[in-house]
Design an enzyme around this catalytic site. Structure first.
Site, mmCIF file in Angstrom:
data_model
loop_
_atom_site.group_PDB
_atom_site.id
_atom_site.type_symbol
_atom_site.label_atom_id
_atom_site.label_comp_id
_atom_site.label_asym_id
_atom_site.label_seq_id
_atom_site.Cartn_x
_atom_site.Cartn_y
_atom_site.Cartn_z
ATOM 1 N N ASP A 129 0.766 -1.356 -0.010
ATOM 2 C CA ASP A 129 0.002 -0.021 -0.072
ATOM 3 C C ASP A 129 0.762 1.198 -0.070
ATOM 4 O O ASP A 129 0.502 2.359 -0.785
ATOM 5 C CB ASP A 129 -1.075 -0.107 1.068
ATOM 6 C CG ASP A 129 -0.414 -0.241 2.476
ATOM 7 O OD1 ASP A 129 0.660 -0.627 2.585
ATOM 8 O OD2 ASP A 129 -0.977 -0.452 3.474
ATOM 9 N N ARG A 186 0.030 -5.905 9.993
ATOM 10 C CA ARG A 186 0.011 -4.399 10.793
ATOM 11 C C ARG A 186 -1.642 -3.908 10.678
ATOM 12 O O ARG A 186 -1.934 -3.813 11.450
ATOM 13 C CB ARG A 186 0.925 -3.415 10.262
ATOM 14 C CG ARG A 186 1.108 -2.365 10.999
ATOM 15 C CD ARG A 186 2.196 -1.555 10.667
ATOM 16 N NE ARG A 186 2.495 -1.403 9.374
ATOM 17 C CZ ARG A 186 3.722 -1.307 8.522
ATOM 18 N NH1 ARG A 186 4.590 -1.012 9.510
ATOM 19 N NH2 ARG A 186 4.039 -1.490 7.395
HETATM 20 O O1 F6P Z 1 3.960 -5.085 5.176
HETATM 21 C C1 F6P Z 1 4.615 -6.269 5.693
HETATM 22 C C2 F6P Z 1 4.939 -6.082 6.792
HETATM 23 O O2 F6P Z 1 5.632 -7.321 7.168
HETATM 24 C C3 F6P Z 1 3.777 -6.113 7.856
HETATM 25 O O3 F6P Z 1 3.219 -7.468 8.168
HETATM 26 C C4 F6P Z 1 4.572 -5.660 9.197
HETATM 27 O O4 F6P Z 1 3.687 -4.831 10.190
HETATM 28 C C5 F6P Z 1 5.561 -4.767 8.762
HETATM 29 O O5 F6P Z 1 5.718 -5.119 7.400
HETATM 30 C C6 F6P Z 1 6.698 -4.801 9.384
HETATM 31 O O6 F6P Z 1 7.671 -3.770 8.881
HETATM 32 P P1 F6P Z 1 9.267 -3.476 9.061
HETATM 33 O O7 F6P Z 1 10.013 -4.765 8.648
HETATM 34 O O8 F6P Z 1 9.551 -2.388 8.445
HETATM 35 O O9 F6P Z 1 9.362 -3.494 10.539
#
Ligand code: F6P
Length: 327
Positions: free
Chosen positions: A106, A175
């Protein structure tokens, strides 16, 4: 005849297994159509830094089976500013890149939507996220691999939970969406699944557990990280306080869900969508994501892909299914 001669490709946001298969498909389809193809490193960050690399058939050899992304990825705040986007556009024009394929979720599509309208620049998106939270495709690239990773991990947790008569709260990623939790929860035979879309609070959860079958040795509760109840550790503490009779443990699966070799489903999805995206660009499509709906390729405007909650994906019948199966 399309005026597009040189296509830029990037991956952005959280990586997902199958991104490499998608890059490979776009590169090979570009070469098939006699176009130049340029890799942009670290997503929108690389557009702003002009971090470009020429790509050919060999640069995508032997990557279809690899997790992560060979182009690297980033979440880029500078691209949210007008100055950042102006610089990105200048770099594209200077390097004679006249269209983009962006692979991400997104955040990636929000940026792509603004950029393509602001500069009248052709962009097509590919859905690359483990969360599956995009409208306009039944499945995103990486989701199938991620839910299988969760199932493999929780099957192991079930073994030890069963031996010790324990209740496990397992937190999975997502998330803003409970789609990883929902499908993997069904796949592991979870006793309960907590997702942001269903609003089952701790009291209702415990009512279900308490009124459920008494002869079960282990209980697995799958919680989506975005659930309102506050995550696995908070739920675990609340339950320990209120129900000391349960031997409770918490497990947060974390980023292992984002890595690993993509499943065959993800490789094929990425390959089909990658070629479709490239051919869509040549037909003049822009500001859209290529997705697969009911086995057909469809192109959905970026602005419609990013609604987070897709009513089609989490229907009351899914929630009923969870309830029936947990008896
Ligand atoms: O958007 C994919 C995702 O894995 C979500 O499920 C999760 O909340 C987020 O990315 C975690 O992001 P980062 O690796 O930046 O902490």
């Amino acid at each position: 005849m399309s005026k597009i001669k040189n296509i830029g490709i990037l991956t952005s946001g959280g990586d997902s297994p199958g991104m490499n298969a998608a890059i490979r498909a776009v590169v090979r389809a570009s070469l098939y159509h006699n176009l130049k193809i340029t890799g942009v490193l670290r997503g929108y960050e690389g557009l702003i830094q002009a971090d470009f690399i020429p790509m050919d058939g060999k640069s995508v050899a032997n990557i279809i089976q690899r997790g992560g992304t060979i182009l690297k990825t980033a979440r880029c705040d500078a691209f949210k500013t007008k100055e950042g986007r102006v610089l990105a556009h200048k770099n594209l024009v200077d390097s004679e890149i006249d269209a983009l394929v962006v692979i991400g979720g997104d955040g990636t599509f929000t940026g792509a939507d603004i950029f393509s309208k602001e500069f009248d620049f052709p962009i097509i998106g590919l859905p690359g996220t483990i969360d599956n939270d995009l409208v306009g495709t039944d499945f995103t690239i990486g989701y199938d691999t991620a839910i299988n990773t969760v199932v493999n991990a929780v099957d192991k947790i079930r073994d030890t939970a069963e031996s010790h008569d324990r209740l496990f709260i397992v937190e999975v990623m997502g998330r803003d969406s409970g789609l990883i939790a929902l499908r993997s929860g069904i796949g592991v035979g979870a006793e309960a699944i907590l997702i942001p879309e269903a609003k089952v609070g701790v009291p209702e959860l415990m009512h279900r557990i308490e009124t459920g079958r008494k002869d079960k040795a282990s209980k697995i509760i799958i919680v989506a990280e975005g659930d309102e109840a506050g995550g696995a550790y908070v739920i675990g503490e609340t339950l320990k306080e209120k129900f000391p009779k349960y031997d409770i443990r918490v497990s947060v699966l974390g980023h292992i869900q984002r890595g690993g070799s993509p499943s065959c489903m993800d490789r094929v999805l990425a390959s089909r969508l990658g070629v479709a995206a490239l051919e869509g660009l040549l037909e003049g499509k822009t500001d859209v994501m290529a997705g697969l709906v009911n086995k057909e390729i469809v192109f959905t405007p970026f602005s419609q892909t990013i609604k987070h909650i897709d009513a089609e994906k989490i229907t009351p019948s899914w929630l009923k299914l969870v309830e029936i199966l947990s008896m």
